[in-house]
Enzyme design. Sequence first.
Site, short mmCIF file in Angstrom:
data_model
loop_
_atom_site.label_atom_id
_atom_site.label_comp_id
_atom_site.label_asym_id
_atom_site.label_seq_id
_atom_site.Cartn_x
_atom_site.Cartn_y
_atom_site.Cartn_z
N HIS A 270 -5.08 -9.83 28.87
CA HIS A 270 -4.76 -8.83 28.03
C HIS A 270 -5.40 -8.91 26.78
O HIS A 270 -6.24 -9.60 26.33
CB HIS A 270 -3.34 -9.44 27.31
CG HIS A 270 -2.51 -8.30 26.77
ND1 HIS A 270 -2.99 -7.70 25.57
CD2 HIS A 270 -1.61 -7.45 27.02
CE1 HIS A 270 -1.92 -6.74 24.96
NE2 HIS A 270 -1.01 -6.62 26.20
N ASP A 327 3.35 -7.63 32.92
CA ASP A 327 3.40 -7.06 34.15
C ASP A 327 3.73 -7.93 35.33
O ASP A 327 4.07 -7.67 36.34
CB ASP A 327 2.46 -6.07 34.58
CG ASP A 327 2.33 -4.74 33.59
OD1 ASP A 327 1.36 -4.45 33.18
OD2 ASP A 327 3.36 -4.21 33.75
C1 SDX Z 1 -0.52 -3.76 29.77
O1 SDX Z 1 -2.70 -3.20 25.69
C2 SDX Z 1 -1.35 -3.37 25.86
O2 SDX Z 1 -0.59 -3.66 24.87
C3 SDX Z 1 -0.98 -2.95 27.35
C4 SDX Z 1 0.27 -3.47 27.59
C5 SDX Z 1 1.52 -2.76 26.89
O3 SDX Z 1 2.71 -3.27 26.54
O4 SDX Z 1 1.12 -1.44 26.59
O5 SDX Z 1 0.39 -4.93 27.17
C6 SDX Z 1 0.80 -3.25 29.17
O6 SDX Z 1 -1.38 -2.76 30.25
C7 SDX Z 1 -0.82 -5.26 30.33
C8 SDX Z 1 -2.11 -5.38 30.95
C9 SDX Z 1 -1.76 -5.02 32.70
N1 SDX Z 1 -2.97 -5.01 33.24
C10 SDX Z 1 -3.15 -5.90 34.11
O7 SDX Z 1 -2.66 -7.00 34.37
C11 SDX Z 1 -4.72 -5.65 34.91
C12 SDX Z 1 -5.39 -6.96 35.03
N2 SDX Z 1 -5.90 -7.26 33.79
C13 SDX Z 1 -7.14 -6.82 33.17
O8 SDX Z 1 -7.59 -5.79 34.00
C14 SDX Z 1 -7.47 -6.99 31.75
O9 SDX Z 1 -7.01 -8.30 31.36
C15 SDX Z 1 -6.92 -5.93 30.86
C16 SDX Z 1 -7.40 -4.69 31.30
C17 SDX Z 1 -5.71 -6.23 30.71
C18 SDX Z 1 -7.86 -6.28 29.38
O10 SDX Z 1 -9.21 -6.10 29.80
P1 SDX Z 1 -10.30 -6.44 28.49
O11 SDX Z 1 -9.33 -6.74 26.97
O12 SDX Z 1 -11.02 -5.14 28.48
O13 SDX Z 1 -10.79 -7.71 29.02
P2 SDX Z 1 -12.11 -7.65 30.09
O14 SDX Z 1 -11.82 -6.92 31.23
O15 SDX Z 1 -13.45 -7.66 29.35
O16 SDX Z 1 -12.08 -9.13 30.65
C19 SDX Z 1 -12.62 -10.07 29.97
C20 SDX Z 1 -13.12 -11.04 30.94
C21 SDX Z 1 -14.03 -10.43 31.99
O17 SDX Z 1 -14.67 -11.75 32.54
P3 SDX Z 1 -16.27 -11.68 32.11
O18 SDX Z 1 -16.94 -10.36 32.03
O19 SDX Z 1 -16.24 -12.10 30.54
O20 SDX Z 1 -16.90 -12.71 32.81
O21 SDX Z 1 -11.97 -11.74 31.69
C22 SDX Z 1 -11.85 -11.33 32.99
C23 SDX Z 1 -13.04 -10.13 32.97
O22 SDX Z 1 -13.62 -10.17 34.46
N3 SDX Z 1 -10.51 -10.89 33.48
C24 SDX Z 1 -10.10 -11.20 34.44
C25 SDX Z 1 -8.76 -10.56 34.56
N4 SDX Z 1 -8.66 -10.02 33.40
C26 SDX Z 1 -9.92 -10.14 32.64
N5 SDX Z 1 -10.58 -11.84 35.61
C27 SDX Z 1 -9.57 -12.10 36.64
N6 SDX Z 1 -8.49 -11.38 36.54
C28 SDX Z 1 -7.98 -10.55 35.58
N7 SDX Z 1 -6.69 -10.21 35.60
#
Ligand code: SDX
Length: 391
Positions: A270, A327
Amino acid sequence: QTGYVTLDRGYKNTGATKSAITFLDGEQGILQYRGYSIEDLAAKASFLEVAYLLIYGELPTKEEYSKFENAIRRHTLVNEDMRNIFNGFPVSAHPMAVLSSLVSAMSAFYPDSQDEKGDVDKHIVRLLAKLPTIATWSYKRGMGHPTNYPKNELDYIPNFLHMMFALPVEEYKVDPVVAEALNILLILHADHEQNCSTSTVRLVGSSQANIYSSISAGVSALWGPLHGGANQEVIEMLEAIKADGGDVSKYVDMAKNAKTTGFRLFGFGHRVYKNFDPRAKIIKKAADDVLGKLGVNDPVLEIAKGLEEAALNDEYFIQRKLYPNVDFYSGIIYRALGIPTNMFTVMFAIGRLPGWIAQWKEMREQKEPIGRPRQIYTGATLREFVPLENR
Ligand code: SDX
């Protein structure tokens, strides 16, 4: 940084506005709507009370609630001409495509919504009242069943359940366990400060676009798999793990090598919560309660718990503070309630609607300027045009 522009991709460190609606603390895992904790609201309030609280700032008195709830009850019918638009969709259309289109179409049926100085409360009532009705049309048509009309004697959630599951061939009785589970889920989805879809609603509304067009844009943003679309992705991921023998560690490893595998554990991570998403905690407990009460034994729930366990003990996830988010478990409950996977993000939209409305209303009341960020230009420098014959 060039001159006056600070680049902040994804607005990770940008405060877009001042807001009095929702407070969340990502480190402590705290979420409050207008100062009330979601734990308190989910346990004691009705979804429409929470909608009123978010939109108007205070919990309604009995009289205010009765007026609000009755206005909604009496606006659940959708203009029959909307069916002409709806019937133009292929049966295979994703319910979110239908929802964003029909919500946008509402601006054509209520053109006075274009009046920036007009009364917005009647449009707020129409959105809250008609979104559930519209949402059920996609489900019914996908099942080859006739759509149901709303019934004025039913409360908000029972009315939605009736429109979703009633069939002309037999009496449909709303199960209070199902209605209560849905009440909790909708409350937990109701608002979440400046997330992607809410920021979209604010940005569109900042140009003085009408409320229906603004909310429709929010539906579109929510659909993305990185945002509200994740609840559908989670179940599809858990199903794939089950079909693949249930070896969660293999999928944890795939996620750790995201760069090469391109795989993410949906429902994890998140932008703000660097601790457990407080909503996920409540939903995880509710999943056990609801499935137990309904006598549903869903092997996917055990896979989800196994995946959570494996990930939370893995350095990659611990280091990046990746925890289950809202989620991760919600789809397991929706499924137990008989709601199909392609309707999960629609359920998220029904829950988030009061939050979108509250944020849009606050943006207007605060007279926020039109949103117009800058950029750092990296394209070609000035060059002469070359006529086609010379190219
Ligand atoms: C919602 O914003 C809100 O409030 C949203 C929400 C709401 O109520 O409105 O809470 C609802 O959208 C919840 C999130 C649902 N999405 C998912 O579950 C999709 C999977 N999650 C990710 O795609 C990610 O965690 C996000 C999109 C939620 C957040 O992305 P960020 O903050 O841009 O973080 P990032 O993508 O830069 O990740 C940071 C690191 C990365 O690794 P490095 O590049 O540092 O090596 O964490 C890793 C990412 O690769 N990472 C994951 C991951 N999420 C982040 N690795 C594996 N699995 C994951 N799910």
